[in-house]
Design an enzyme around this catalytic site. Structure first.
Site, PDB file in Angstrom:
ATOM      1  N   ASP A 212       2.936   9.114  -8.392  1.00 29.27           N
ATOM      2  CA  ASP A 212       2.389   9.972  -9.436  1.00 29.27           C
ATOM      3  C   ASP A 212       3.318  10.014 -10.644  1.00 29.27           C
ATOM      4  OD1 ASP A 212       0.477  12.166 -10.292  1.00 29.27           O
ATOM      5  OD2 ASP A 212       2.361  13.290 -10.279  1.00 29.27           O
TER       6      ASP A 212
ATOM      7  N   GLU B 279       4.435  -5.045   5.134  1.00 28.43           N
ATOM      8  CA  GLU B 279       4.251  -5.009   3.680  1.00 28.43           C
ATOM      9  C   GLU B 279       3.700  -3.675   3.194  1.00 28.43           C
ATOM     10  OE1 GLU B 279       3.986  -8.711   1.152  1.00 28.43           O
ATOM     11  OE2 GLU B 279       2.277  -8.903   2.506  1.00 28.43           O
TER      12      GLU B 279
END
Length: 571
Positions: free
Chosen positions: A201, A274
């Site tokens: 964010d 990943e």
């Protein structure tokens, strides 16, 4: 080209948990509801979820003011419920990313409570404190992104603390090593639990100019609060962005930011499978060298227009793809919890249903990872509230009060506040033509009013078994994308560079080549997209009926607003 990574080929789907599914009947979405809808998400075809904040919060900014980074908000459930949701998603082959809010905490967070208790507290410097200006006012003229000054005086200690957003969201001081250590522990907690990555964010706001250089901008506050608008012309958008970035130039994109992202990337890369970082930012620089900062950066510039035209999309792709470092992968989206819904933002009021399909086809066929916002697949639209007491977005409440102080009539002030309010795109998900749109049981009061168009077919139950519905269009389109190596991971080559009505491009991988042709007009059109060497097109997807399975690219006819995908085969 290197082999595709899961996050390059996946279709991502954002869930705003407060508005997705209410599992306990209290009018608020929760993990019980999410768990119940996992089969729906699997059947839609998405492979990764981004979950907006689920942490304990006073909800001044509806979850983005976090009071405990290691917990689950009681209204959403428990940590055990979160684990059930995560396991259920993984069991269906769906990855889960959560929001990581790095810039600030809630003022109710224990860290800030300690920091403000005295100037001598060990956590004092975990936040940004400054002495008043000589006149006793704020240290400088910096503005809060949500309105008003960026500084709030703490009467107890006689200093001001800095907040880029609401005063209840004090900024962390990332120049303090213990802050970084504590936040990396937060990231590890959730990675250890099994989440597949983070949406970061407000990345650009993490650092601010330590010299407190004043801003030089005259952007009116009421105009500043409309940053999420898409109904500006390209020229108006460019002028607004220049003023907006000038206003916050000393509060964003400061030195040290990219080094911090490299450190977080190194932490994430320690984990198997990943794990992924997606940034709420738009600058190409956040890709680093293409493999050492963020995996994905939202292509927000694509969204900043009132009309999505072939010329606009071609120009965006040309600029974006040319600027990306080698190895970096694009990320395209047309909506999220902060801006208007696709159908409202980019419709023309006449062909909205056709355009909703066309824009979805564009998003899911361009090169890059597509990110959908929940509800777009059933055609949910903005719902403008008409009572100030129904507003939950404090930005909109501030706008309303600002306009009233300026003498704007109450009805007009409410209209303008509702148009910029983030509430308009956060209304409860519409599951059925039933009380509360099936989001909550009859008799419950939902946290935001439900958009009444659920009764006009804008709901899952009515669309579920209708082969012509928007929901089933999305399902077919996502399935076609996932079955096509070219659409998942192929390169992009634009065609018909000066065409005002048709967007055409090639997607090519070592295994496959596809032509995508999108008719943005209300008229049938025929185009020559002849290929060398001569080839035929095997239709793999179309939004309209076609008589033949094969087409001639030298004479390709498209119905009004048709989305066509053809696999290129030797003639």
């Amino acid at each position: 080209m290197r082999s595709s990574r899961w996050w390059q080929s996946a279709v991502f789907y954002q869930i705003y948990p407060r508005s997705f599914a209410d599992g306990n009947g209290d009018g608020i979405g929760d993990f019980l509801g999410l768990i119940d809808k996992l089969d729906y998400l699997r059947d839609l075809g998405v492979q990764a979820l981004w979950l907006s904040p689920h942490y304990p919060s006073p909800n001044v900014d509806v979850g983005y003011d976090i009071s405990d980074y290691l917990g689950v908000a009681p209204e959403y459930g428990t940590l055990a419920d979160f684990r059930r949701f995560l396991d259920g998603a993984h069991g269906r082959g769906i990855r889960v990313l959560i929001d990581l809010v790095l810039n600030h905490t809630s003022d109710a967070h224990p860290w800030f409570q300690q920091s403000r208790s005295s100037r001598e507290n060990p956590k004092r410097d975990w936040y940004v404190w400054r002495d008043p200006a000589p006149d006793g006012g704020p240290p400088n003229n910096w503005r809060s992104r949500f309105g008003g000054p960026a500084w709030t005086l703490d009467e107890t200690t006689g200093q001001y603390y800095y907040h880029f957003f609401f005063k209840e969201q004090p900024d962390l001081n990332w120049r303090h090593p213990e802050v970084k250590r504590a936040m990396w522990e937060v990231a590890r907690f959730w990675l250890d639990l099994g989440v597949d990555g983070f949406r970061l964010d407000a990345v650009s706001t993490i650092f601010e100019d330590p010299s407190l250089t004043p801003h030089q901008s005259s952007l009116p506050e009421a105009e500043m609060l409309t940053e999420g608008r898409t109904n500006r012309s390209p020229e108006e958008t460019q002028a607004f962005r220049q003023q907006f970035e000038l206003l916050f130039r000393h509060q964003t994109h400061q030195p040290g930011l990219h080094e911090l992202m490299k450190e977080l990337r190194a932490l994430v890369d320690e984990y198997p499978g990943e794990r992924v970082l997606i940034g709420e930012c738009h600058k190409i620089e956040f890709y680093g060298n293409g493999d050492d900062e963020l995996h994905l950066v939202f292509n927000f510039p694509l969204m900043r227009t009132r009309r999505l035209t072939p010329a606009w999309i071609r120009a965006n792709q040309a600029e974006r793809l040319a600027a990306m470092p080698p190895g970096a992968w694009p990320c395209n989206t047309l909506g999220n919890h902060d801006v208007g819904r696709m159908k409202t933002s980019y419709g023309d009021g006449v062909h909205d249903d056709d355009l909703a399909r066309l824009h979805a086809a564009m998003l899911l066929t361009l090169k890059g990872t597509p990110v959908l916002y929940h509800g777009e697949e059933i055609g949910m639209t903005d719902w403008l509230l008409d009572r100030v007491e129904d507003l939950r977005d404090r930005q909109a409440v501030h706008m309303y009060r600002l306009l009233i102080r300026e003498g704007v009539p109450e009805r007009e002030a409410m209209r303008r506040a509702a148009e910029m309010s983030r509430d308009r795109c956060r209304t409860p998900f519409q599951w059925a033509n039933a009380a509360n749109a099936g989001f909550s049981p009859a008799g419950a009061t939902t946290w935001l009013p439900v958009n009444p168009n659920y009764a006009q077919g804008v709901n899952v139950a009515d669309q579920q078994n209708d082969p012509r519905s928007l929901l089933n269009f999305y399902r077919r389109l996502i399935a076609a994308r996932q079955a096509s190596p070219a659409l998942r991971e192929g390169d992009y080559t634009p065609l018909l560079p000066n065409d005002d009505h048709c967007l055409a491009f090639l997607r090519a991988s070592p295994e496959q080549r596809c032509l995508v042709a999108l008719n943005f007009s209300a008229e049938s059109l025929t185009r020559n997209v002849a290929l060398a060497p001569p080839a035929r097109l095997r239709t793999v997807f179309t939004s309209h009926q076609r008589r033949a399975a094969d087409e001639d690219p030298g004479h390709l006819t498209l119905a009004p607003f048709e989305a066509y995908i053809g696999e290129i085969q030797p003639s």
